[in-house]
Every structure is written in structure tokens, then in C-alpha cells.
Scaffold this motif. Structure first.
Motif, mmCIF file in Angstrom:
data_model
loop_
_atom_site.group_PDB
_atom_site.id
_atom_site.type_symbol
_atom_site.label_atom_id
_atom_site.label_comp_id
_atom_site.label_asym_id
_atom_site.label_seq_id
_atom_site.Cartn_x
_atom_site.Cartn_y
_atom_site.Cartn_z
ATOM 1 N N GLU A 282 -48.352 -24.578 -4.198
ATOM 2 C CA GLU A 282 -47.635 -23.298 -4.178
ATOM 3 C C GLU A 282 -46.338 -23.429 -3.372
ATOM 4 N N ALA A 283 -46.385 -24.203 -2.281
ATOM 5 C CA ALA A 283 -45.178 -24.420 -1.484
ATOM 6 C C ALA A 283 -44.109 -25.106 -2.318
ATOM 7 N N PHE A 284 -44.528 -26.096 -3.106
ATOM 8 C CA PHE A 284 -43.609 -26.803 -3.988
ATOM 9 C C PHE A 284 -42.939 -25.841 -4.978
ATOM 10 N N HIS A 285 -43.726 -24.994 -5.602
ATOM 11 C CA HIS A 285 -43.183 -24.067 -6.600
ATOM 12 C C HIS A 285 -42.344 -22.964 -5.970
ATOM 13 N N ALA A 286 -42.483 -22.754 -4.660
ATOM 14 C CA ALA A 286 -41.704 -21.704 -3.980
ATOM 15 C C ALA A 286 -40.288 -22.153 -3.639
ATOM 16 N N ILE A 287 -39.989 -23.423 -3.769
ATOM 17 C CA ILE A 287 -38.644 -23.922 -3.447
ATOM 18 C C ILE A 287 -37.695 -23.571 -4.593
ATOM 19 N N PRO A 288 -36.612 -22.867 -4.310
ATOM 20 C CA PRO A 288 -35.676 -22.489 -5.373
ATOM 21 C C PRO A 288 -34.996 -23.699 -5.996
ATOM 22 N N ASP A 289 -34.873 -23.683 -7.309
ATOM 23 C CA ASP A 289 -34.174 -24.758 -8.004
ATOM 24 C C ASP A 289 -32.743 -24.909 -7.509
ATOM 25 N N GLU A 290 -32.069 -23.778 -7.230
ATOM 26 C CA GLU A 290 -30.669 -23.860 -6.824
ATOM 27 C C GLU A 290 -30.510 -24.533 -5.466
ATOM 28 N N LEU A 291 -31.535 -24.466 -4.620
ATOM 29 C CA LEU A 291 -31.497 -25.178 -3.351
ATOM 30 C C LEU A 291 -31.601 -26.680 -3.594
#
Length: 339
Positions: A282-291
Motif C-alpha cells: 500500500e505504501a508503494f501504491h501511495a507514492i505519486p507517479d509525478e513524484l
């Protein structure tokens, strides 16, 4: 604004199951890369691989990114740096950093507080050693020389060997604004780990205000050349998951702090909470692509060429690319950056 970017190769940590990177380093040298860099945490040290590659090259500069202050006394680092600089014909770039409290206190058994004051004192002592103007003394609270107490037999000493260069370039690995300002004040360069080129001016402009014109901002940037942008983004997000979530404690994580200063404070807090709760997917999926995209150079070469414009418009002067492990990729990036 950086009109002409220099280009370096950052190899990171040496790992025992990794192949020898000598051929890659020699290729980078032949292609005109300016520097190659190695790192340390609590595994391999940074100096030994750098000496190995330095013995097998002749021109490329050799940087540590970074050696940890608490791993060695200032005198030990100064001696090692002087020796390696001599043996490689004056090619060393000495990157140093304070690391974090978990490593400093948990691995090295040294106190972490006052990292800025410790860094300043450390650099002052190393420069005294290299310049050999007189026997070295220091009345600072962190690294007093001679040591007060003990056998009470300590005496000021002068480096036996004359350095090849009495002013070996020093770079600081720094993330916080005060530490970046210290880099601009006392060092020849700064080694930022995460750089969002569009935001570096607003984040650190005040810290860099008094930097010398020759001050080198050598930014580490992950480069993945691929037609599968989704896979490349996920690769960066895997790295960010660890750094934001697990590289530090809940109360002190410098990497999460810098992501917050980029404008992702709520996301960083959420990612860290998920990671520490064991919910790493879930932490992985919470990282924004734009970041992930913003701090990297990802995709096919034409896309990377477009993204490089943002770096050229930023204060960054030196790109230390991480990731490429073959000659075609090194050549492609070289042509985009230096061509």
C-alpha cells in the motif's frame, strides 16, 4: 542556470554478488564522463572500490558519495583521502555526510546530535592536516586534538606525507536547508540525493545565495532508458518506498522530510505510516507517479531529452546518473547531456 552540465556515473554501494564494475567505469571514462562515485552505509566502504577503479583508469575523477563522518575520525579520513588522491594523480572528490541517527548511533556507536557543528569541525581539521602549516590542534568540542585526558601524553602532530593537493575538493551530502547552506559556505560542492529540478530554486535558493560561482551541485538522478514508462516509474517508486518509509524512524526521517518540502508532505506521512505498519504494498501504491517522474529521467531517449531541459534550467551543474549498466545506455545519455 546551468548552461553546460557535467556528467558522472554513480555506482552506489559495492555488493559482493555484483559483478566488477571496472569495465563499466572504463567505458564511462572513454565516453567522456567526468567522474565516477561510490557510496557506503553499513556494508561495503566507499574508499576501497574507488581505489580499485582508480587503479584501472587514468582520467576520470573519483568521488565518494558519501563517506560517513562517524565511521572515521577526521584524521583517518584525511589520511585515506590524501593517499588515494596521490595514488590516482589528484582525481579524488571527497564527498562526506553525517548520515542519520539510526546508523550513527546504532552502527558506529557515536552520538548523532549537532551534525552541522560536527561537519564544520571535521572539515576544518582535514584542511589543517592537508595544508601542513603547523602541527594540528583543535579546541572544538567534537574532535579535540590532542585528546584531553586519557594517558595525557597526546601531542600535536603534522602529516608525514606531503599531499599531492593541499586542498582536496570536499562535497557535502546534505538535504536540509541549513546543511545545504553549510555546503555553500565551506565546501566545493553539494551532493543532493533527491532533486526535483523545477523546485530546487524555491527549496534551496536562499541556502545557495552565497555559494561561489564555481560551486558544484552534483545531483544524483536515477536514469532508466526504456519504452515501458510504467515499469520505470514503478522501479523508482520501489526505491522511494524504502527511503520514505523505512530509512529512519517515525520521528526523524530526513528523506521523508525532503519529500515533504517538495510539496508532498501529506503523502510522505501517509507512506511512512503504511510502511511502518507493515503495509508496504500500500505504501508503494501511495507514492505519486509525478513524484517518481520528477526526480528521475525515465522512458525512451527522446522523452529523456525533453526532461533534460528542466535540469539545464535549474541550478544543477553536474548529473550523477544511477542505473545504467551497459555501453549503449551510457552512450545514449552521454550524447544527450554532452552532445
Amino acid at each position: 542556470m546551468a548552461n553546460d552540465l557535467r556528467l558522472g556515473l554513480n555506482l552506489g554501494y559495492w555488493q559482493r554478488d555484483a559483478t566488477d564494475a571496472t569495465e563499466l567505469v572504463q567505458t564511462a571514462e572513454r565516453l567522456g564522463y567526468d567522474s565516477v562515485w561510490t557510496a557506503e552505509a553499513y556494508g561495503s566502504d566507499a574508499f576501497t572500490p574507488l581505489a580499485w577503479y582508480g587503479a584501472r583508469t587514468s582520467r576520470i575523477k573519483l568521488g565518494t558519495s558519501v563517506v560517513q563522518l562517524s565511521a572515521r575520525t577526521p584524521a583517518a579520513t584525511a589520511m585515506t583521502a590524501m593517499t588515494l588522491d596521490h595514488l590516482t594523480g589528484g582525481r579524488l572528490l571527497l564527498g562526506i555526510g553525517a548520515s542519520g541517527p539510526q546508523v550513527v548511533e546504532g552502527w558506529y556507536g557515536q552520538p548523532f546530535p549537532q551534525p552541522l557543528a560536527r561537519t564544520r569541525e571535521y572539515v576544518e581539521i582535514m584542511r589543517k592536516i592537508w595544508r601542513r602549516a603547523e602541527p594540528v590542534t583543535s579546541d572544538g568540542p567534537h574532535y579535540p586534538l590532542p585528546y584531553p585526558g586519557g594517558a595525557n601524553l597526546g601531542k600535536p602532530l603534522k602529516l608525514i606525507t606531503h599531499p599531492l593537493r593541499p586542498d582536496i575538493p570536499i562535497y557535502l551530502g546534505a538535504e536540509g536547508p541549513k546543511n545545504v547552506a553549510l555546503s555553500a559556505e565551506i565546501a566545493q560542492g553539494w551532493l543532493p540525493l533527491f532533486v526535483f529540478p523545477e523546485k530546487i530554486e524555491s527549496m534551496y535558493g536562499a541556502s545557495l545565495e552565497h555559494a561561489a560561482p564555481s560551486f558544484d551541485i552534483a545531483a544524483m538522478v536515477l536514469v532508466i532508458v526504456t519504452d515501458d514508462l510504467r515499469a520505470a516509474l514503478d522501479g523508482v517508486k520501489m526505491m522511494l518506498t524504502l527511503y520514505i518509509g523505512g530509512m529512519g524512524s517515525k520521528s526523524r526521517n530526513f528523506h521523508a522530510d525532503i519529500i515533504g518540502r517538495m510539496g508532498y508532505a501529506e503523502a510522505a506521512e501517509h507512506i511512512q505510516a503504511l510502511y511502518l505498519a507493515g503495509r508496504r504494498d500500500e505504501a508503494f501504491h501511495a507514492i505519486p507517479d509525478e513524484l517518481a517522474d520528477g526526480i528521475s529521467l525515465l522512458g525512451p531517449l527522446p522523452r529523456i531529452r525533453e526532461r533534460l531541459d528542466l535540469w539545464r534550467k535549474s541550478p544543477v551543474t553536474n548529473l550523477l546518473i544511477m542505473g545504467p549498466h551497459d555501453e549503449p545506455t551510457l552512450t545514449g545519455i552521454r550524447d544527450l547531456v554532452l552532445g
